[in-house]
Motif scaffolding. Sequence first.
Motif, PDB file in Angstrom:
ATOM      1  N   LYS A   1      87.450  97.389  -3.079  1.00 36.78           N
ATOM      2  CA  LYS A   1      88.490  98.240  -2.207  1.00 36.78           C
ATOM      3  C   LYS A   1      89.522  98.939  -3.021  1.00 36.78           C
ATOM      4  O   LYS A   1      90.654  98.431  -3.090  1.00 36.78           O
ATOM      5  CB  LYS A   1      88.909  97.293  -1.334  1.00 36.78           C
ATOM      6  N   PRO A   2      89.243 100.088  -3.593  1.00 34.52           N
ATOM      7  CA  PRO A   2      90.313 100.721  -4.151  1.00 34.52           C
ATOM      8  C   PRO A   2      91.335 101.567  -3.393  1.00 34.52           C
ATOM      9  O   PRO A   2      92.319 102.007  -4.028  1.00 34.52           O
ATOM     10  CB  PRO A   2      89.632 101.848  -5.081  1.00 34.52           C
ATOM     11  N   TYR A   3      91.262 101.654  -1.944  1.00 36.61           N
ATOM     12  CA  TYR A   3      92.085 102.271  -1.378  1.00 36.61           C
ATOM     13  C   TYR A   3      93.057 101.507  -0.566  1.00 36.61           C
ATOM     14  O   TYR A   3      92.678 100.481   0.064  1.00 36.61           O
ATOM     15  CB  TYR A   3      91.386 103.039  -0.393  1.00 36.61           C
ATOM     16  N   HIS A   4      94.305 101.557  -0.809  1.00 38.92           N
ATOM     17  CA  HIS A   4      95.303 100.508  -0.325  1.00 38.92           C
ATOM     18  C   HIS A   4      96.369 101.368   0.624  1.00 38.92           C
ATOM     19  O   HIS A   4      96.664 102.350   0.609  1.00 38.92           O
ATOM     20  CB  HIS A   4      96.128  99.939  -1.376  1.00 38.92           C
ATOM     21  N   CYS A   5      96.663 100.647   1.778  1.00 33.18           N
ATOM     22  CA  CYS A   5      97.649 101.319   2.695  1.00 33.18           C
ATOM     23  C   CYS A   5      98.753 101.234   2.221  1.00 33.18           C
ATOM     24  O   CYS A   5      99.309  99.956   1.807  1.00 33.18           O
ATOM     25  CB  CYS A   5      97.298 100.478   4.285  1.00 33.18           C
TER      26      CYS A   5
ATOM     27  N   VAL B   1      87.811 106.844   4.002  1.00 29.84           N
ATOM     28  CA  VAL B   1      87.778 107.292   5.563  1.00 29.84           C
ATOM     29  C   VAL B   1      88.185 106.069   6.414  1.00 29.84           C
ATOM     30  O   VAL B   1      89.190 106.347   7.169  1.00 29.84           O
ATOM     31  CB  VAL B   1      86.201 107.812   6.131  1.00 29.84           C
ATOM     32  N   SER B   2      87.938 104.949   5.972  1.00 31.89           N
ATOM     33  CA  SER B   2      88.350 103.898   6.669  1.00 31.89           C
ATOM     34  C   SER B   2      89.782 103.496   6.501  1.00 31.89           C
ATOM     35  O   SER B   2      90.851 103.022   7.420  1.00 31.89           O
ATOM     36  CB  SER B   2      87.842 102.492   6.087  1.00 31.89           C
ATOM     37  N   LEU B   3      90.557 104.014   5.319  1.00 27.15           N
ATOM     38  CA  LEU B   3      91.877 103.996   5.308  1.00 27.15           C
ATOM     39  C   LEU B   3      92.537 104.890   6.208  1.00 27.15           C
ATOM     40  O   LEU B   3      93.505 104.489   6.550  1.00 27.15           O
ATOM     41  CB  LEU B   3      92.138 104.177   3.575  1.00 27.15           C
ATOM     42  N   LYS B   4      92.054 106.131   5.934  1.00 25.94           N
ATOM     43  CA  LYS B   4      92.585 107.221   6.864  1.00 25.94           C
ATOM     44  C   LYS B   4      92.829 106.840   8.385  1.00 25.94           C
ATOM     45  O   LYS B   4      93.550 106.833   8.904  1.00 25.94           O
ATOM     46  CB  LYS B   4      92.006 108.395   6.624  1.00 25.94           C
ATOM     47  N   MET B   5      91.576 106.337   8.721  1.00 26.63           N
ATOM     48  CA  MET B   5      91.584 105.602  10.137  1.00 26.63           C
ATOM     49  C   MET B   5      92.554 104.692  10.394  1.00 26.63           C
ATOM     50  O   MET B   5      93.154 104.480  11.555  1.00 26.63           O
ATOM     51  CB  MET B   5      89.967 105.184  10.344  1.00 26.63           C
ATOM     52  N   HIS B   6      92.624 103.627   9.476  1.00 30.31           N
ATOM     53  CA  HIS B   6      93.575 102.458   9.844  1.00 30.31           C
ATOM     54  C   HIS B   6      94.974 103.080   9.553  1.00 30.31           C
ATOM     55  O   HIS B   6      95.904 102.715  10.273  1.00 30.31           O
ATOM     56  CB  HIS B   6      93.460 101.557   8.394  1.00 30.31           C
ATOM     57  N   GLU B   7      95.299 103.817   8.623  1.00 22.16           N
ATOM     58  CA  GLU B   7      96.713 104.656   8.768  1.00 22.16           C
ATOM     59  C   GLU B   7      96.895 105.369   9.917  1.00 22.16           C
ATOM     60  O   GLU B   7      98.446 105.325  10.266  1.00 22.16           O
ATOM     61  CB  GLU B   7      96.669 105.589   7.640  1.00 22.16           C
ATOM     62  N   ARG B   8      96.193 105.549  10.653  1.00 22.75           N
ATOM     63  CA  ARG B   8      96.456 106.379  11.899  1.00 22.75           C
ATOM     64  C   ARG B   8      97.238 105.273  12.888  1.00 22.75           C
ATOM     65  O   ARG B   8      98.049 105.402  13.669  1.00 22.75           O
ATOM     66  CB  ARG B   8      95.004 106.555  12.706  1.00 22.75           C
ATOM     67  N   ILE B   9      96.908 103.973  12.761  1.00 26.16           N
ATOM     68  CA  ILE B   9      97.484 102.905  13.565  1.00 26.16           C
ATOM     69  C   ILE B   9      98.821 102.859  13.242  1.00 26.16           C
ATOM     70  O   ILE B   9      99.739 102.978  14.304  1.00 26.16           O
ATOM     71  CB  ILE B   9      96.990 101.466  13.286  1.00 26.16           C
ATOM     72  N   HIS B  10      99.440 103.038  12.128  1.00 27.03           N
ATOM     73  CA  HIS B  10     100.631 103.031  11.615  1.00 27.03           C
ATOM     74  C   HIS B  10     101.503 104.136  11.965  1.00 27.03           C
ATOM     75  O   HIS B  10     102.579 104.180  12.760  1.00 27.03           O
ATOM     76  CB  HIS B  10     100.825 103.121  10.044  1.00 27.03           C
ATOM     77  N   THR B  11     100.911 105.432  12.109  1.00 23.51           N
ATOM     78  CA  THR B  11     101.416 106.659  12.327  1.00 23.51           C
ATOM     79  C   THR B  11     101.701 106.582  13.926  1.00 23.51           C
ATOM     80  O   THR B  11     102.514 107.235  14.373  1.00 23.51           O
ATOM     81  CB  THR B  11     100.525 107.836  11.918  1.00 23.51           C
TER      82      THR B  11
END
Length: 69
Positions: A33-37, A48-58
């Motif tokens: 899991k190389p991508y960290h929030c 892609v899943s990180l970007k989708m997750h970051e949407r929650i924060h934004t």
Amino acid sequence: MTIYIIESLITYHSLWKQFRWLVSLKTTHTGEKPYHCSHCGNSFRWLVSLKMHERIHTQEKSLSNVPSV
Ligand SMILES: [Zn+2]
């Protein structure tokens, strides 16, 4: 002579394949899991899943920053 060269090339090729396989194993294991929030530290396997997750924060941010008009 040529047979020797071909044989050595085949051994080199198989060794290279083994090496590549080991490297791929290592990278897939360590970089599972190389991508960290940056917001909560959650790790993701895909960008892609990180970007989708970051949407929650934004979205949270935009919701909290909604001007009370
Ligand atoms: Zn997060």
